[in-house]
Write a protein that holds these residues in place. Structure first.
Motif, PDB file in Angstrom:
ATOM      1  N   ILE A   8      -0.225   5.283  10.281  1.00 46.98           N
ATOM      2  CA  ILE A   8       0.333   6.644   9.473  1.00 46.98           C
ATOM      3  C   ILE A   8       0.517   5.425   7.982  1.00 46.98           C
ATOM      4  O   ILE A   8       1.443   4.468   9.143  1.00 46.98           O
ATOM      5  N   SER A   9       0.439   5.029   6.825  1.00 46.24           N
ATOM      6  CA  SER A   9       1.121   4.612   6.153  1.00 46.24           C
ATOM      7  C   SER A   9       0.968   4.734   3.895  1.00 46.24           C
ATOM      8  O   SER A   9      -0.022   6.060   4.363  1.00 46.24           O
ATOM      9  N   GLU A  10       1.404   4.277   3.089  1.00 50.13           N
ATOM     10  CA  GLU A  10       1.391   5.082   2.480  1.00 50.13           C
ATOM     11  C   GLU A  10       2.144   4.057   1.374  1.00 50.13           C
ATOM     12  O   GLU A  10       2.401   2.910   1.728  1.00 50.13           O
ATOM     13  N   VAL A  11       1.800   3.904   0.386  1.00 46.18           N
ATOM     14  CA  VAL A  11       1.966   3.084  -1.203  1.00 46.18           C
ATOM     15  C   VAL A  11       2.038   3.939  -2.369  1.00 46.18           C
ATOM     16  O   VAL A  11       1.070   4.909  -2.462  1.00 46.18           O
ATOM     17  N   ALA A  12       2.978   3.191  -3.540  1.00 49.69           N
ATOM     18  CA  ALA A  12       3.520   4.190  -4.598  1.00 49.69           C
ATOM     19  C   ALA A  12       2.563   2.587  -5.663  1.00 49.69           C
ATOM     20  O   ALA A  12       3.015   1.306  -5.415  1.00 49.69           O
ATOM     21  N   ARG A  13       1.209   3.178  -6.280  1.00 51.07           N
ATOM     22  CA  ARG A  13       1.323   2.173  -7.661  1.00 51.07           C
ATOM     23  C   ARG A  13       1.423   2.977  -8.518  1.00 51.07           C
ATOM     24  O   ARG A  13       0.177   3.566  -8.991  1.00 51.07           O
ATOM     25  N   LYS A  14       1.810   1.458  -9.576  1.00 47.84           N
ATOM     26  CA  LYS A  14       2.586   2.220 -11.263  1.00 47.84           C
ATOM     27  C   LYS A  14       1.817   0.701 -11.627  1.00 47.84           C
ATOM     28  O   LYS A  14       2.834  -0.489 -12.569  1.00 47.84           O
ATOM     29  N   THR A  15       1.027   1.408 -12.744  1.00 52.27           N
ATOM     30  CA  THR A  15       0.822  -0.044 -13.775  1.00 52.27           C
ATOM     31  C   THR A  15       0.527   1.422 -14.751  1.00 52.27           C
ATOM     32  O   THR A  15       1.290   2.409 -15.298  1.00 52.27           O
ATOM     33  N   ASN A  16       0.586   0.646 -16.425  1.00 49.39           N
ATOM     34  CA  ASN A  16       0.460   0.882 -17.696  1.00 49.39           C
ATOM     35  C   ASN A  16      -1.157   1.723 -17.180  1.00 49.39           C
ATOM     36  O   ASN A  16      -0.900   2.781 -18.812  1.00 49.39           O
ATOM     37  N   GLU A  17      -2.090   1.613 -16.363  1.00 45.90           N
ATOM     38  CA  GLU A  17      -3.041   2.988 -17.191  1.00 45.90           C
ATOM     39  C   GLU A  17      -2.354   4.083 -16.219  1.00 45.90           C
ATOM     40  O   GLU A  17      -3.473   4.642 -15.961  1.00 45.90           O
ATOM     41  N   THR A  18      -1.929   3.912 -14.578  1.00 46.42           N
ATOM     42  CA  THR A  18      -2.613   5.118 -13.587  1.00 46.42           C
ATOM     43  C   THR A  18      -0.672   5.257 -13.201  1.00 46.42           C
ATOM     44  O   THR A  18      -0.265   3.625 -13.313  1.00 46.42           O
ATOM     45  N   ASP A  19       0.007   5.771 -12.608  1.00 50.81           N
ATOM     46  CA  ASP A  19       0.997   6.388 -11.047  1.00 50.81           C
ATOM     47  C   ASP A  19      -0.057   7.019 -10.069  1.00 50.81           C
ATOM     48  O   ASP A  19       0.391   8.307 -10.331  1.00 50.81           O
ATOM     49  N   ILE A  20       0.359   6.191  -9.192  1.00 55.49           N
ATOM     50  CA  ILE A  20       0.178   7.031  -7.956  1.00 55.49           C
ATOM     51  C   ILE A  20       0.565   6.505  -6.418  1.00 55.49           C
ATOM     52  O   ILE A  20       1.151   5.590  -6.432  1.00 55.49           O
ATOM     53  N   LYS A  21       0.169   7.890  -5.827  1.00 53.02           N
ATOM     54  CA  LYS A  21       1.773   7.667  -4.436  1.00 53.02           C
ATOM     55  C   LYS A  21       0.528   8.124  -3.436  1.00 53.02           C
ATOM     56  O   LYS A  21      -0.245  10.011  -3.474  1.00 53.02           O
ATOM     57  N   LEU A  22       0.175   7.795  -2.269  1.00 49.84           N
ATOM     58  CA  LEU A  22      -0.578   8.331  -1.425  1.00 49.84           C
ATOM     59  C   LEU A  22       0.007   7.807   0.164  1.00 49.84           C
ATOM     60  O   LEU A  22       0.019   6.730   0.047  1.00 49.84           O
ATOM     61  N   SER A  23      -0.226   8.676   0.913  1.00 49.36           N
ATOM     62  CA  SER A  23      -0.221   8.648   2.454  1.00 49.36           C
ATOM     63  C   SER A  23      -1.757   8.859   2.320  1.00 49.36           C
ATOM     64  O   SER A  23      -2.203   9.847   2.658  1.00 49.36           O
ATOM     65  N   PHE A  24      -1.383   7.888   4.018  1.00 50.01           N
ATOM     66  CA  PHE A  24      -2.776   7.931   4.335  1.00 50.01           C
ATOM     67  C   PHE A  24      -2.541   7.491   6.656  1.00 50.01           C
ATOM     68  O   PHE A  24      -1.786   7.057   6.522  1.00 50.01           O
ATOM     69  N   GLY A  25      -2.960   9.090   6.768  1.00 49.28           N
ATOM     70  CA  GLY A  25      -2.889   8.758   8.331  1.00 49.28           C
ATOM     71  C   GLY A  25      -3.993   9.103   9.151  1.00 49.28           C
ATOM     72  O   GLY A  25      -5.227   9.793   8.251  1.00 49.28           O
ATOM     73  N   VAL A  26      -4.500   7.894   9.495  1.00 48.32           N
ATOM     74  CA  VAL A  26      -5.669   7.846  10.585  1.00 48.32           C
ATOM     75  C   VAL A  26      -6.011   8.415  11.605  1.00 48.32           C
ATOM     76  O   VAL A  26      -7.070   9.861  11.982  1.00 48.32           O
ATOM     77  N   CYS A  78      -5.271   1.819  -3.504  1.00 46.97           N
ATOM     78  CA  CYS A  78      -4.851   2.512  -2.993  1.00 46.97           C
ATOM     79  C   CYS A  78      -5.011   2.729  -1.509  1.00 46.97           C
ATOM     80  O   CYS A  78      -4.347   2.824  -0.129  1.00 46.97           O
ATOM     81  N   LEU A  79      -6.500   3.041  -1.401  1.00 51.50           N
ATOM     82  CA  LEU A  79      -6.668   4.329  -0.269  1.00 51.50           C
ATOM     83  C   LEU A  79      -7.095   2.905   0.498  1.00 51.50           C
ATOM     84  O   LEU A  79      -6.784   2.685   2.540  1.00 51.50           O
ATOM     85  N   GLY A  80      -7.779   1.673   0.459  1.00 50.14           N
ATOM     86  CA  GLY A  80      -7.784   0.495   0.754  1.00 50.14           C
ATOM     87  C   GLY A  80      -6.753   0.057   1.430  1.00 50.14           C
ATOM     88  O   GLY A  80      -6.836  -0.488   2.572  1.00 50.14           O
ATOM     89  N   GLN A  81      -5.226  -0.120   0.702  1.00 45.90           N
ATOM     90  CA  GLN A  81      -3.791  -0.751   0.649  1.00 45.90           C
ATOM     91  C   GLN A  81      -3.474   0.081   1.951  1.00 45.90           C
ATOM     92  O   GLN A  81      -3.517  -0.702   3.333  1.00 45.90           O
ATOM     93  N   THR A  82      -3.486   1.578   2.071  1.00 50.57           N
ATOM     94  CA  THR A  82      -2.970   1.854   3.061  1.00 50.57           C
ATOM     95  C   THR A  82      -3.928   2.381   4.671  1.00 50.57           C
ATOM     96  O   THR A  82      -3.252   2.341   5.505  1.00 50.57           O
ATOM     97  N   LEU A  83      -4.876   1.548   4.447  1.00 48.20           N
ATOM     98  CA  LEU A  83      -6.079   2.151   5.755  1.00 48.20           C
ATOM     99  C   LEU A  83      -5.698   0.713   6.668  1.00 48.20           C
ATOM    100  O   LEU A  83      -5.452   0.905   7.385  1.00 48.20           O
ATOM    101  N   ARG A  84      -5.911  -0.875   5.458  1.00 48.89           N
ATOM    102  CA  ARG A  84      -5.600  -1.785   6.327  1.00 48.89           C
ATOM    103  C   ARG A  84      -4.299  -1.533   7.539  1.00 48.89           C
ATOM    104  O   ARG A  84      -4.144  -2.287   8.308  1.00 48.89           O
ATOM    105  N   GLU A  85      -3.241  -1.158   6.481  1.00 46.46           N
ATOM    106  CA  GLU A  85      -1.821  -1.255   6.813  1.00 46.46           C
ATOM    107  C   GLU A  85      -1.888  -0.259   8.095  1.00 46.46           C
ATOM    108  O   GLU A  85      -0.904  -0.899   9.498  1.00 46.46           O
TER     109      GLU A  85
END
Length: 199
Positions: A8-26, A78-85
């Motif tokens: 399981i992994s989660e990530v938060a990504r905030k830029t001037n264009e987007t604000d994302i919280k994503l959690s992924f469980g394989v 974000c999905l790619g980062q959580t999958l890898r982790e």
């Protein structure tokens, strides 16, 4: 952060264009909680999660007043980062998968190698440039960023179809099923499935 063998992994990504919280469980149950400003992407991520038997939570807001590009791209990142982790050292995984999925008249194929070598090949020609307000070119953008950040080799082929919605839907269903198969633990595999000894 990854929990031991729960993948399981989660990530938060905030830029001037987007604000994302994503959690992924394989190793999930096909449970999706998707809230973005892009309704068609919500639908596709729901299908991906259900057919891959993952658990996915996405809360995303972006500059969709400009267009959907940044939101779709950053969710792919974000999905790619959580999958890898979540996969960690990849010990015991099957690594490869090839899945065909029909959706009425459409047929899509997704082939995956969880290789730690990012590569993306895409063969798809859609009858329409849009599905509602969603631009079909964003399918490429999402998949490419997913493959890049997850460091997987991903080949996507839409063999044929007449309805653009059906064609893209088949891609996301096949993606979920192929990723589920490639990341599955095979008890016969000792260490990682590579003669190099590392992925």
């Amino acid at each position: 952060m990854t929990e031991a063998r729960q993948r399981i992994s989660e990530v938060a990504r905030k830029t001037n264009e987007t604000d994302i919280k994503l959690s992924f469980g394989v190793d999930g149950t096909g449970t999706a909680n998707i809230e973005t400003d892009v309704p068609f992407l919500n639908h596709m991520l729901d299908l991906f999660t259900k057919h891959g038997q993952f658990d996915l939570t996405v809360e995303a807001r972006g500059d969709v007043d400009i267009d959907d590009h940044h939101t779709v791209e950053d969710i792919g990142i974000c999905l790619g980062q959580t999958l890898r982790e979540a996969l960690g050292d990849k010990k015991g995984i099957k690594r490869y998968a090839s899945v065909f999925v029909p959706m009425d008249e459409a047929l899509a194929q997704v082939v995956i190698d969880v290789s730690n070598r990012p590569h993306f090949e895409y063969r798809a020609e859609y009858p329409s440039e849009h599905i509602g307000s969603f631009s079909t070119e964003l399918v490429h953008e999402f998949l490419w960023k997913l493959a890049l950040e997850a460091r997987i080799t991903l080949h996507v082929i839409v063999h044929y179809g007449r309805n653009t919605h059906h064609m893209v839907e088949a891609v996301f269903k096949a993606l979920g099923r192929a990723l589920d198969e490639a990341t599955a633990i095979d008890p016969r595999v000792q260490g990682v499935p590579s003669t190099k000894g590392v992925l």
